[in-house]
Design an enzyme around this catalytic site. Structure first.
Site, PDB file in Angstrom:
ATOM      1  CD  GLN A  64     -26.971  -4.282  20.702  1.00 55.29           C
ATOM      2  OE1 GLN A  64     -27.766  -4.575  20.136  1.00 55.29           O
ATOM      3  NE2 GLN A  64     -25.823  -3.781  20.227  1.00 55.29           N
ATOM      4  CG  ASP A  92     -16.877 -27.848  10.959  1.00 58.52           C
ATOM      5  OD1 ASP A  92     -17.135 -28.465  12.027  1.00 58.52           O
ATOM      6  OD2 ASP A  92     -17.337 -27.838  10.154  1.00 58.52           O
ATOM      7  N   GLY A 147     -18.907 -35.729  11.127  1.00 58.22           N
ATOM      8  CA  GLY A 147     -17.969 -35.030  11.944  1.00 58.22           C
ATOM      9  C   GLY A 147     -16.944 -34.574  11.632  1.00 58.22           C
ATOM     10  CE  LYS A 190     -22.637 -53.860  -1.758  1.00 57.08           C
ATOM     11  NZ  LYS A 190     -21.599 -55.213  -2.056  1.00 57.08           N
ATOM     12  CD  GLU A 195     -19.975 -15.704  22.389  1.00 59.15           C
ATOM     13  OE1 GLU A 195     -19.971 -14.961  23.118  1.00 59.15           O
ATOM     14  OE2 GLU A 195     -20.930 -15.200  21.318  1.00 59.15           O
ATOM     15  CB  ILE A 223     -15.243 -33.890  15.315  1.00 56.73           C
ATOM     16  CG1 ILE A 223     -16.266 -33.079  15.580  1.00 56.73           C
ATOM     17  CG2 ILE A 223     -14.614 -34.361  16.945  1.00 56.73           C
ATOM     18  CD1 ILE A 223     -15.946 -31.378  16.252  1.00 56.73           C
ATOM     19  CB  CYS A 237     -23.836  -9.894  20.859  1.00 58.92           C
ATOM     20  SG  CYS A 237     -23.302  -8.779  19.789  1.00 58.92           S
ATOM     21  CB  SER A 258     -24.472 -34.397   9.953  1.00 55.13           C
ATOM     22  OG  SER A 258     -24.861 -33.013   9.432  1.00 55.13           O
ATOM     23  CD  GLN A 315     -17.744 -52.484   0.527  1.00 55.00           C
ATOM     24  OE1 GLN A 315     -17.609 -53.289  -1.086  1.00 55.00           O
ATOM     25  NE2 GLN A 315     -17.890 -53.954   0.801  1.00 55.00           N
ATOM     26  CG  ASP A 367     -23.108 -33.242  -2.403  1.00 51.67           C
ATOM     27  OD1 ASP A 367     -23.653 -33.973  -2.396  1.00 51.67           O
ATOM     28  OD2 ASP A 367     -22.452 -32.037  -1.199  1.00 51.67           O
ATOM     29  CG  HIS A 382     -20.630 -12.754  20.401  1.00 51.38           C
ATOM     30  ND1 HIS A 382     -21.375 -13.040  20.149  1.00 51.38           N
ATOM     31  CD2 HIS A 382     -20.202 -11.546  19.764  1.00 51.38           C
ATOM     32  CE1 HIS A 382     -21.756 -12.211  19.511  1.00 51.38           C
ATOM     33  NE2 HIS A 382     -21.554 -11.524  19.187  1.00 51.38           N
TER      34      HIS A 382
HETATM   35  N1  GLN Z   1     -27.942  -7.067  15.895  1.00 51.82           N
HETATM   36  C1  GLN Z   1     -27.690  -7.005  16.958  1.00 51.82           C
HETATM   37  C2  GLN Z   1     -26.466  -5.287  16.538  1.00 51.82           C
HETATM   38  O1  GLN Z   1     -26.289  -5.743  14.893  1.00 51.82           O
HETATM   39  C3  GLN Z   1     -26.287  -7.089  17.862  1.00 51.82           C
HETATM   40  C4  GLN Z   1     -25.495  -8.602  17.350  1.00 51.82           C
HETATM   41  C5  GLN Z   1     -25.712  -9.573  17.781  1.00 51.82           C
HETATM   42  O2  GLN Z   1     -25.897  -9.578  18.500  1.00 51.82           O
HETATM   43  N2  GLN Z   1     -24.895 -10.047  17.691  1.00 51.82           N
HETATM   44  O3  GLN Z   1     -26.115  -4.751  16.890  1.00 51.82           O
END
Ligand code: GLN
Length: 535
Positions: free
Chosen positions: A388, A73, A18, A191, A512, A21, A384, A16, A194, A150, A510
């Site tokens: 619904q 990411d 970044g 350290k 976003e 970024i 989404c 974490s 290093q 890791d 979506h």
């Molecule tokens: N669970 C809902 C579906 O499968 C909506 C999925 C979501 O919000 N990405 O249709």
């Protein structure tokens, strides 16, 4: 430019820090110099992709245009660079092994004994170079997930070692570490850095550049010390101090000539410093917006973790800047919402976002929130599952179907206003059965959605299994909820809105995922504008 150059970004000391970024910032700076850049993430976990990972453990699942369920990411890469990533930009150990095992079963290895070295490492190397070979990028930046040391990271590190050896100047390793501040001693401690570099050296990798995350500025003396102890040029020891926003980081890196150092080390001309004009304008606008009171937006969902709604939070914050205001997001846990406490929970909110999600848990609280915002005319944006829920709440409280539901929640209800998609009906297993990636949508002229986009044909990304049930469409429209975005091929409803309210829109897709710093998403900008007008 000729041959593709490969930059590897590894991390040490802690997770974490970044890396995403820093990778995005390096990409941004190189892109500003006119180079064609892409970024990819290699994750050392065994899952084939992050699609089935719990959002509590892994944060949001990002979706690429070609329908890959990816690490979040990739969202940073797209937001910073304004590029579109694909399935090839996100590889997991699971995918590498699967590909090797499939080849083995097919007999491609002609009976050889299959081993981590060379078969797994060769597959990693092939994937590192895939994008560069196919699309002729000038730079391919590869971020390696996890932390050096890791066990899971070892095959990746061995692959980087080999690639650095084979590619010479065309490959470079940027290692990100942490320099803790010990308050009792009043000192920054090098350290751990290093040791982390030693760890890399022990697997044969000499990092070329070190980026040190710190909460306090590093002195020249400290940089010199790190440079000397880690075999790195002093100029190549760069600090990454906590910034007010992640979008400052490219400028902070540029101030320390990180891009120049990379170009010099890779034998490329340095040329003039790009001014990153549009980026700076964005930041100036953002700073100016922060001097004013924030606009309050509720995010109703069940995943109480910042990263679980990463792209939504980023898209809201960008939309705020372009409305010259800061958006303050208030998470409202839908599992706790009731008709009795909803007024209190949403008090002072100028807009309400109903988040996406899966499954039954927390669903009733979403209906409570929607009923409240619909009857109080508070700008509402459902994404989404959020869309619904908008449809179900309307069916229950306006159309009069008290038992209305989604087939996802209730198999037997007679009023499945949200039903399983036709092509999914025969499929019962979990992974890989969703409608994923970008699909066309045609907007109805005169709708709020059309107004926001300013065009009729759009493409947006999807990740769902259920859909609006078109048997009820006429009833919805007659009662005032309009279907204003339709997929032209399947007739699926992609957007619903109530035009008589200030701003009440649900999208099956979506939006976003495609909001970027320099190209904020029109629906988010329009939603935040409506919220501000509602204050
Ligand atoms: N669970 C809902 C579906 O499968 C909506 C999925 C979501 O919000 N990405 O249709």
């Amino acid at each position: 430019m000729g041959e593709t150059k490969y930059i590897f970004v590894t991390g040490g000391v802690a997770s974490s820090l970044g890396k995403g970024i820093i990778s995005s910032s390096i990409g941004k700076l190189l892109q500003a110099r006119g180079y064609n850049v892409t970024i990819q993430k290699f994750d050392p976990y065994i899952n084939i992709d992050p699609g089935t990972l719990n959002p509590y453990e892994h944060g949001e699942c990002y979706v690429t245009v070609d329908g890959h369920e990816a690490d979040l990411d990739l969202g940073h890469y797209e937001r910073f660079l304004g590029i579109q990533t694909t399935k090839a930009n996100n590889i997991t150990t699971g995918r590498i092994y699967k590909s090797v095992i499939d080849k083995e079963r097919r007999g491609d290895y002609l009976g050889k004994t299959i081993q981590v070295i060379p078969h797994i490492t060769d597959e990693i190397k092939r994937n590192v170079k895939l994008l560069g070979n196919k699309y002729k990028f000038d730079f391919v930046i590869t971020e390696i997930g996890g932390t050096v040391g890791d066990i899971e990271s070892l095959p990746y590190l061995e692959s980087i070692r080999q690639l650095k050896w084979e590619l010479g100047k065309n490959a470079l390793c940027v290692h990100l570490t942490y320099v803790p501040y010990l308050a009792a001693a009043g000192e920054l401690k090098t350290k751990p850095t290093q040791h982390s570099v030693k760890e890399l050296q022990s697997v044969g990798i000499q990092p070329d550049i070190l980026v040190l995350r710190a909460e306090h500025s590093l002195s020249d003396g400290l940089r010199k010390k790190v440079a000397l102890f880690c075999n790195v040029d002093e100029k190549a020891v760069v600090q990454s101090i906590d910034a007010p926003t992640i979008y400052e980081v490219p400028l902070l890196m540029q101030e320390q000539d990180l891009d120049k150092t990379i170009l010099q080390k890779m034998g490329l001309p340095v040329g003039e410093e790009p001014d990153l004009g549009a980026w700076r304008t964005f930041l100036e606008r953002r700073h100016a917006a922060e001097t004013k009171a924030p606009v309050h937006i509720a995010l109703v969902g069940k995943y109480d973790l910042q990263d679980a709604y990463k792209s939504i939070r980023e898209a809201l914050s960008q939309a705020g800047t372009y409305n010259d205001r800061k958006v303050e997001v208030h998470f409202v846990n839908s599992e706790k919402l009731t008709d009795e406490n909803v007024a209190d929970a949403l008090k002072g909110m100028s807009g309400v976002m109903i988040g996406p999600g899966f499954g039954q848990r927390g669903i009733e609280g979403k209906f409570v929130a929607i009923k409240y915002t619909r009857t109080h005319d508070i700008p509402t944006f459902g994404i989404c599952l959020g869309m619904q829920c908008i449809a179900i709440e309307f069916a229950r409280n306006v159309l009069g179907y008290a038992d209305a539901n989604s087939r996802e929640m209730d198999e037997k209800t007679p009023h499945n206003v949200i039903d399983i998609m036709e092509e999914q009906k025969a499929i019962t297993n979990m992974g890989g059965t969703m409608r994923l990636g970008a699909y066309e949508c045609v907007l109805q002229k005169g709708s709020k959605a059309y107004e926001a986009y300013g065009k009729e044909h759009i493409q947006e990304r999807h990740r769902h299994r259920y859909e609006f049930n078109n048997d009820y469409k006429a009833q919805y429209e007659a009662a005032g909820m309009k279907c204003t975005g339709i997929n032209p091929e399947s007739d699926l409803v992609e957007i619903v809105e109530i035009p008589t309210l200030k701003w009440f829109i649900g999208t099956q897709f979506h939006p976003e995922y495609s909001s970027t710093v320099l190209n904020p998403h029109p629906l988010f900008v329009s939603f935040v504008k409506a919220a501000i007008e509602n204050e």
